[in-house]
Enzyme design. Structure first.
Site, PDB file in Angstrom:
ATOM      1  N   HIS A  47       0.877  -1.189   0.000  1.00 37.33           N
ATOM      2  CA  HIS A  47       0.000   0.000   0.000  1.00 37.33           C
ATOM      3  C   HIS A  47       0.908   1.230   0.000  1.00 37.33           C
ATOM      4  CE1 HIS A  47      -3.465   2.447   0.582  1.00 37.33           C
ATOM      5  NE2 HIS A  47      -3.878   2.052   1.768  1.00 37.33           N
ATOM      6  N   HIS A  70      -1.746  -2.485  -9.972  1.00 36.18           N
ATOM      7  CA  HIS A  70      -2.799  -1.907  -9.143  1.00 36.18           C
ATOM      8  C   HIS A  70      -3.990  -2.841  -9.148  1.00 36.18           C
ATOM      9  CE1 HIS A  70      -5.638   1.000  -7.490  1.00 36.18           C
ATOM     10  NE2 HIS A  70      -4.567   1.643  -7.066  1.00 36.18           N
ATOM     11  N   ASP A 111       2.682   5.756  -7.021  1.00 34.23           N
ATOM     12  CA  ASP A 111       3.848   5.753  -6.131  1.00 34.23           C
ATOM     13  C   ASP A 111       5.172   5.842  -6.882  1.00 34.23           C
ATOM     14  OD1 ASP A 111       2.540   5.623  -3.665  1.00 34.23           O
ATOM     15  OD2 ASP A 111       2.107   3.509  -3.988  1.00 34.23           O
TER      16      ASP A 111
HETATM   17  N1  COA Z   1       5.674  -6.600  -9.821  1.00 33.24           N
HETATM   18  C1  COA Z   1       5.712  -7.832 -10.373  1.00 33.24           C
HETATM   19  N2  COA Z   1       4.599  -8.541 -10.646  1.00 33.24           N
HETATM   20  C2  COA Z   1       3.427  -7.991 -10.338  1.00 33.24           C
HETATM   21  C3  COA Z   1       3.313  -6.723  -9.758  1.00 33.24           C
HETATM   22  C4  COA Z   1       4.503  -6.024  -9.503  1.00 33.24           C
HETATM   23  N3  COA Z   1       4.482  -4.808  -8.956  1.00 33.24           N
HETATM   24  N4  COA Z   1       2.010  -6.426  -9.575  1.00 33.24           N
HETATM   25  C5  COA Z   1       1.324  -7.482  -9.996  1.00 33.24           C
HETATM   26  N5  COA Z   1       2.179  -8.437 -10.468  1.00 33.24           N
HETATM   27  C6  COA Z   1       1.806  -9.712 -11.021  1.00 33.24           C
HETATM   28  C7  COA Z   1       1.638 -10.744  -9.918  1.00 33.24           C
HETATM   29  O1  COA Z   1       2.846 -11.400  -9.645  1.00 33.24           O
HETATM   30  C8  COA Z   1       0.603 -11.647 -10.496  1.00 33.24           C
HETATM   31  O2  COA Z   1       1.214 -12.503 -11.427  1.00 33.24           O
HETATM   32  P1  COA Z   1       0.819 -14.047 -11.476  1.00 33.24           P
HETATM   33  O3  COA Z   1      -0.640 -14.071 -11.832  1.00 33.24           O
HETATM   34  O4  COA Z   1       1.734 -14.591 -12.526  1.00 33.24           O
HETATM   35  O5  COA Z   1       1.084 -14.580 -10.099  1.00 33.24           O
HETATM   36  C9  COA Z   1      -0.305 -10.710 -11.281  1.00 33.24           C
HETATM   37  O6  COA Z   1       0.511  -9.591 -11.629  1.00 33.24           O
HETATM   38  C10 COA Z   1      -1.520 -10.228 -10.492  1.00 33.24           C
HETATM   39  O7  COA Z   1      -1.068  -9.729  -9.243  1.00 33.24           O
HETATM   40  P2  COA Z   1      -1.972  -9.669  -7.941  1.00 33.24           P
HETATM   41  O8  COA Z   1      -1.072  -9.613  -6.752  1.00 33.24           O
HETATM   42  O9  COA Z   1      -3.016 -10.728  -7.962  1.00 33.24           O
HETATM   43  O10 COA Z   1      -2.691  -8.306  -8.102  1.00 33.24           O
HETATM   44  P3  COA Z   1      -3.377  -7.542  -6.924  1.00 33.24           P
HETATM   45  O11 COA Z   1      -4.523  -6.819  -7.499  1.00 33.24           O
HETATM   46  O12 COA Z   1      -3.632  -8.401  -5.745  1.00 33.24           O
HETATM   47  O13 COA Z   1      -2.189  -6.561  -6.465  1.00 33.24           O
HETATM   48  C11 COA Z   1      -0.845  -4.780  -5.974  1.00 33.24           C
HETATM   49  C12 COA Z   1      -2.162  -5.224  -6.618  1.00 33.24           C
HETATM   50  C13 COA Z   1      -0.812  -3.255  -5.957  1.00 33.24           C
HETATM   51  C14 COA Z   1      -0.780  -5.290  -4.531  1.00 33.24           C
HETATM   52  C15 COA Z   1       0.330  -5.354  -6.780  1.00 33.24           C
HETATM   53  O14 COA Z   1       0.271  -4.867  -8.094  1.00 33.24           O
HETATM   54  C16 COA Z   1       1.683  -5.061  -6.139  1.00 33.24           C
HETATM   55  O15 COA Z   1       2.135  -5.809  -5.273  1.00 33.24           O
HETATM   56  N6  COA Z   1       2.341  -3.925  -6.558  1.00 33.24           N
HETATM   57  C17 COA Z   1       3.578  -3.527  -5.936  1.00 33.24           C
HETATM   58  C18 COA Z   1       3.296  -2.659  -4.710  1.00 33.24           C
HETATM   59  C19 COA Z   1       2.745  -1.313  -5.084  1.00 33.24           C
HETATM   60  O16 COA Z   1       3.252  -0.622  -5.963  1.00 33.24           O
HETATM   61  N7  COA Z   1       1.709  -0.892  -4.331  1.00 33.24           N
HETATM   62  C20 COA Z   1       1.089   0.415  -4.499  1.00 33.24           C
HETATM   63  C21 COA Z   1      -0.291   0.291  -5.044  1.00 33.24           C
HETATM   64  S1  COA Z   1      -0.965   1.892  -5.415  1.00 33.24           S
END
Ligand code: COA
Length: 383
Positions: free
Chosen positions: A228, A267, A320
């Site tokens: 987050h 996201h 971010d």
């Molecule tokens: N880096 C690498 N891979 C990523 C990624 C990232 N930042 N964000 C998503 N993915 C990949 C996941 O590994 C997953 O791949 P898979 O299906 O092969 O396992 C796929 O994309 C879906 O990811 P998921 O975690 O299910 O999406 P989510 O909706 O739960 O997650 C976030 C959203 C924001 C938690 C996620 O994109 C993330 O961890 N981002 C990094 C942290 C970040 O920047 N947070 C700020 C948000 S505003």
């Protein structure tokens, strides 16, 4: 499974994805139309034309202020900026190694314990408590950081805007026009974002008829996490580790092979790009051009990371990523990036807490039990 149990089961979802958990008239995250709306206004218009103070008023009070209302609101913020000696002492007594979000969470909790209106959950009391915290959180962040570095806190200056005053309390120098514009915009973009994890945590807490400070304390706890609020700091840490633009391809290849999360990318809701990124990026470009040298190289590294992430994973940057870079170019130390996010989001948290309390029903979802049934209890002596 019978037909009846199939239709009566709640939809399966991980992390509440796709679930509408309540109604709100505060903000709309609208990825289909690539829009983010605060109380009916497009965030692009607000980010380009409004001050953070005006946006905070809009979120808390539900409409744009008149000039007189904005002047009165700004005066209340300015009055609440200075921290009393007891809270400064609390910050001073925390070890320099305390995580900045833990420091902030503890100080907000302390302010709640001593707020004369802490248990008044009326609309008016919640609006004034939220207003006070909008002013106090930046002061806590700046003073807390400086004390952790063995430096004295810098008292706020009443003639400076909300954005300018924070930068002043960090450095002791009023910022130039570009720095103030970039920082003001970042605060507006961070101010509100629907039922994100920290806002939802705040709403859950206050739905038990707890209080605004307790809800903000929960929200700060939720925002601390890397998925987050922690991502802005994580993004710049990564860029500094990569360094040269020529190292991006290899670094990312290795990181992705190890299934690492790339901070500042992806996201839950925006899959075709975060609406806030195109607002922040030109400002980062302007800042880098003003600074030249290593700032231009870091921006180039950032742009290469975005290109490779798009080409290899089809994952785009979120707010971010450019914001972390902007804060770095503004000369802000990494430990304050997530606390700044909290300072900005306080307006959104306040608005959601007020909205929840104005029409409250306890938030209490159900879970789907997946554990065993009918296990025979074995007395302790026989295990
Ligand atoms: N880096 C690498 N891979 C990523 C990624 C990232 N930042 N964000 C998503 N993915 C990949 C996941 O590994 C997953 O791949 P898979 O299906 O092969 O396992 C796929 O994309 C879906 O990811 P998921 O975690 O299910 O999406 P989510 O909706 O739960 O997650 C976030 C959203 C924001 C938690 C996620 O994109 C993330 O961890 N981002 C990094 C942290 C970040 O920047 N947070 C700020 C948000 S505003």
């Amino acid at each position: 499974m019978t037909f009846f149990t199939m239709i009566s089961m709640p939809p399966k979802t991980r992390g509440l994805e796709g679930i509408i958990a309540g109604a709100s008239a505060i903000g709309e995250v609208d990825p289909r139309n690539e829009r983010l709306i605060y109380r009916g206004y497009d965030v692009r218009d607000l980010a380009q034309q409004a001050s953070y103070e005006e946006v905070a008023y809009l979120l808390i009070f539900g409409r744009l202020p008149t000039q007189a209302e904005l002047a009165a609101f700004t005066a209340s913020l300015v009055t609440a900026r200075p921290l009393d000696l007891a809270v400064l002492d609390l910050l001073r007594r925390m070890a320099p190694t305390v995580h900045p979000m833990d420091r902030l969470r503890t100080a907000v909790s302390w302010l709640g314990a001593h707020d004369p209106e802490v248990s008044d959950n009326s609309h008016e009391a919640n609006a004034s408590k939220a207003t006070r915290l909008i002013a106090q959180i930046p002061s806590l962040v700046a003073a807390g950081y400086r004390l952790s570095q063995g430096q004295p806190p810098i008292p706020p200056r009443s003639e400076l805007s909300h954005a300018e005053n924070f930068l002043f309390m960090m450095t002791g120098r009023p910022p130039d026009t570009l720095a103030s514009r970039v920082f003001n915009t970042s605060l507006i973009l961070y101010a509100e974002h629907g039922f994100n994890a920290s806002t939802f945590a705040a709403r859950v807490t206050v739905s038990t008829l707890s209080d605004l400070h307790a809800a903000v304390t929960s929200a700060i706890g939720a925002l601390k996490g890397a998925l987050h609020g922690g991502a802005n700091e994580g993004a710049i840490q990564m860029l500094l580790e990569i360094g040269e633009p020529s190292r991006v391809d290899g670094w990312l290849r290795d990181a992705l092979a190890q299934k690492k999360r790339i901070m500042g990318f992806g996201h839950r809701i925006y899959k075709r790009g975060d609406t806030r990124v195109p607002i922040m990026k030109p400002l980062v470009r302007e800042l880098a051009e003003q600074l030249g040298g290593s700032a231009l190289k870091l921006r180039e590294t950032a742009e290469r990371v975005e290109t490779i992430m798009r080409q290899t994973k089809n994952i785009l940057s979120n707010v971010d990523f450019p914001t972390g870079l902007a804060y770095y170019l503004l000369g802000l130390p990494l430990p304050v990036y997530t606390p700044i996010f909290a300072a900005a989001r306080m307006a959104g948290w306040g608005a959601h807490i007020i909205e929840q309390m104005d029409d409250n029903r306890l938030i209490r979802p159900e879970s789907q039990y997946t554990g065993p049934h009918n296990l025979p209890y074995i007395p302790l002596t026989k295990r």
